[in-house]
Design a protein around this motif. Structure first.
Motif, PDB file in Angstrom:
ATOM      1  N   GLY A   1       4.063 -11.213  28.913  1.00  0.00           N
ATOM      2  CA  GLY A   1       4.932 -10.618  28.224  1.00  0.00           C
ATOM      3  C   GLY A   1       4.605  -9.078  28.047  1.00  0.00           C
ATOM      4  O   GLY A   1       5.568  -8.202  28.122  1.00  0.00           O
ATOM      5  N   LEU A   2       3.496  -8.810  27.650  1.00  0.00           N
ATOM      6  CA  LEU A   2       2.867  -7.274  27.586  1.00  0.00           C
ATOM      7  C   LEU A   2       3.113  -6.609  28.887  1.00  0.00           C
ATOM      8  O   LEU A   2       3.460  -5.352  28.713  1.00  0.00           O
ATOM      9  CB  LEU A   2       1.380  -7.376  26.983  1.00  0.00           C
ATOM     10  CG  LEU A   2       1.314  -7.847  25.549  1.00  0.00           C
ATOM     11  CD1 LEU A   2      -0.382  -7.928  25.423  1.00  0.00           C
ATOM     12  CD2 LEU A   2       1.974  -7.004  24.825  1.00  0.00           C
ATOM     13  N   ALA A   3       2.953  -7.371  29.885  1.00  0.00           N
ATOM     14  CA  ALA A   3       3.171  -6.797  31.081  1.00  0.00           C
ATOM     15  C   ALA A   3       4.474  -6.302  31.413  1.00  0.00           C
ATOM     16  O   ALA A   3       4.749  -5.447  32.095  1.00  0.00           O
ATOM     17  CB  ALA A   3       2.705  -7.531  32.453  1.00  0.00           C
ATOM     18  N   MET A   4       5.310  -7.119  30.972  1.00  0.00           N
ATOM     19  CA  MET A   4       6.871  -6.913  31.088  1.00  0.00           C
ATOM     20  C   MET A   4       7.198  -6.080  30.390  1.00  0.00           C
ATOM     21  O   MET A   4       8.141  -4.972  30.905  1.00  0.00           O
ATOM     22  CB  MET A   4       7.575  -8.135  30.551  1.00  0.00           C
ATOM     23  CG  MET A   4       9.048  -8.082  30.816  1.00  0.00           C
ATOM     24  SD  MET A   4       9.717  -7.784  32.271  1.00  0.00           S
ATOM     25  CE  MET A   4       9.779  -9.136  33.267  1.00  0.00           C
ATOM     26  N   LEU A   5       6.784  -5.772  29.139  1.00  0.00           N
ATOM     27  CA  LEU A   5       6.901  -4.557  28.263  1.00  0.00           C
ATOM     28  C   LEU A   5       6.446  -3.142  29.026  1.00  0.00           C
ATOM     29  O   LEU A   5       7.262  -2.242  29.136  1.00  0.00           O
ATOM     30  CB  LEU A   5       6.473  -4.642  26.977  1.00  0.00           C
ATOM     31  CG  LEU A   5       6.979  -5.695  25.913  1.00  0.00           C
ATOM     32  CD1 LEU A   5       6.184  -5.696  24.698  1.00  0.00           C
ATOM     33  CD2 LEU A   5       8.411  -5.349  25.707  1.00  0.00           C
ATOM     34  N   LEU A   6       5.459  -3.210  29.356  1.00  0.00           N
ATOM     35  CA  LEU A   6       4.732  -2.097  30.062  1.00  0.00           C
ATOM     36  C   LEU A   6       5.387  -1.804  31.412  1.00  0.00           C
ATOM     37  O   LEU A   6       6.005  -0.516  31.630  1.00  0.00           O
ATOM     38  CB  LEU A   6       3.320  -2.401  30.701  1.00  0.00           C
ATOM     39  CG  LEU A   6       2.675  -1.330  31.265  1.00  0.00           C
ATOM     40  CD1 LEU A   6       2.671   0.224  30.736  1.00  0.00           C
ATOM     41  CD2 LEU A   6       1.160  -1.541  31.680  1.00  0.00           C
ATOM     42  N   ALA A   7       5.981  -2.907  32.236  1.00  0.00           N
ATOM     43  CA  ALA A   7       6.690  -2.530  33.538  1.00  0.00           C
ATOM     44  C   ALA A   7       7.915  -2.026  33.294  1.00  0.00           C
ATOM     45  O   ALA A   7       8.614  -1.063  33.818  1.00  0.00           O
ATOM     46  CB  ALA A   7       6.797  -4.010  34.054  1.00  0.00           C
TER      47      ALA A   7
END
Length: 372
Positions: A328-334
């Motif tokens: 989820g954090l990777a999705m926000l960053l992406a």
């Protein structure tokens, strides 16, 4: 499926409702969505860990689905953006609470040799809800002359049905309730989440950097000249392919190497990104969106299956919690990175960067010797 129908009936209309009915700005819409998704990410870790500690998952899953269902009437009566924000936070807290325990329950009640098919079926039904919800919302808006609040009230019904079905229809395995439990996040327990599991988490995170928010597919479709009223149907098409492919590929994952199947999904995503980067012609965009839906069908249930295979049974809730948090954090960053690239360098560069991240995930997968 029922909860996704309920949620997507609202979420597909909510930004327009906030702007046109409540007079919200685009910034306010962005803040509401950002705060809501961040809340869900935080809650997921704790709910998964708590389900392992208690040795009981159904109660948490029912509670999470019930919160989601109870949030729906607040959208229908909301007089201000503040009430919408409260309802979204309540809904996302419910999603965070139910997510990891639900996936752990699927793994608990499914024989190991059918686990890929089970997660594929779960993903298919989830995605069926994701395209039936917006279709139903569009139909009701046309029928009721754009009455947002009436549509939101109808969305309450499938949400309550989801809670009732889970409460009445599922019996939790007895062994989960009799085993002695310890704190799942103690150091000795976390060490039991071995290298294979952390490889899955790491690969999933890099993979997610390549698979930014589907909102950018909608923006690309808008650039293609498709009439604005028809743009949401692009997402319906993607979710239809996603739903049709998830179960067959889930069954296939029970019979072949997970690493090879995930590598195939990564290759499909690379091709999708390159197609979407190449042109904004509507036919090219539609082809790219179709490939995007296919890669989702190949990979999303597979990643859940890989977590189940690499984590100890009594730590599955914790394992799904950490996996969901990191992804989820990777999705926000992406999504933030994709937005910056879109504004500064254009749409094509956004999709080219996605292909690069996907190639990095593919390279990492070749190094993951612990994965079957």
């Amino acid at each position: 499926m029922l909860m996704d129908i309920s949620s997507e009936m609202i979420h597909s209309l909510l930004p327009l409702f906030m702007v046109t009915t409540l007079g919200a700005s685009a910034l306010a819409v962005g803040l509401v969505e950002g705060l809501a998704e961040s809340t869900a990410l935080i809650v997921k870790v704790f709910s998964g860990t708590l389900s392992d500690y208690l040795g009981k998952r159904k109660g948490l899953a029912v509670f999470g689905y019930a919160l989601g269902a109870l949030s729906k009437p607040f959208f229908a009566i909301a007089p201000t953006v503040g009430i919408v924000l409260s309802a979204r936070l309540l809904d996302r807290v419910g999603k965070g609470i139910r997510g990891a325990p639900r996936d752990a329950l699927v793994a608990d009640v499914t024989p190991a040799h059918l686990r890929g098919a089970a997660f594929g079926l779960r993903q298919s039904l989830d995605t069926v809800g994701a395209f039936l919800g917006p279709l139903l919302a569009v139909g009701l808006m046309l029928l009721w002359a754009n009455d947002f609040r009436a549509v939101f009230w109808v969305a309450v019904i499938p949400g309550l049905m989801a809670v009732a079905l889970l409460f009445v229809g599922l019996r939790e395995p007895e062994h989960l309730q009799t085993e002695k439990r310890t704190n799942p996040i103690r150091r000795e327990n976390l060490l039991r989440l071995g290298s294979s599991y952390w490889w899955v988490v790491g690969i999933g995170a890099v993979f997610t950097l390549a698979r930014f928010s589907e909102a950018f597919l909608v923006l690309r479709a808008q650039q293609s000249g498709i009439p604005v009223a028809m743009v949401p149907l692009v997402m319906v098409a993607m979710n239809l392919i996603y739903a049709l492919s998830a179960y067959p590929f889930g069954k296939l994952s029970d019979r072949m190497s997970h690493r090879r199947l995930l590598a195939f999904g990564l290759v499909v995503l690379i091709i999708a990104d390159l197609v979407l980067a190449a042109s904004n012609h509507w036919g090219v965009v539609l082809a790219g969106v179709a490939l995007w839906g296919l890669h989702m069908g190949i990979t999303q249930g597979l990643l859940a299956t890989m977590v189940a295979h690499t984590a100890p049974a009594d730590l599955r809730g914790t394992a799904y919690g950490f996996f969901n948090l990191v992804s989820g954090l990777a999705m926000l960053l992406a999504s933030v990175l994709a937005g910056l690239l879109w504004d500064r360098l254009g749409a094509s560069f956004t999709f080219y960067s996605g292909a690069i991240f996907c190639a990095l995930a593919l390279a990492a997968l070749t190094k993951a010797a612990d994965l079957r």
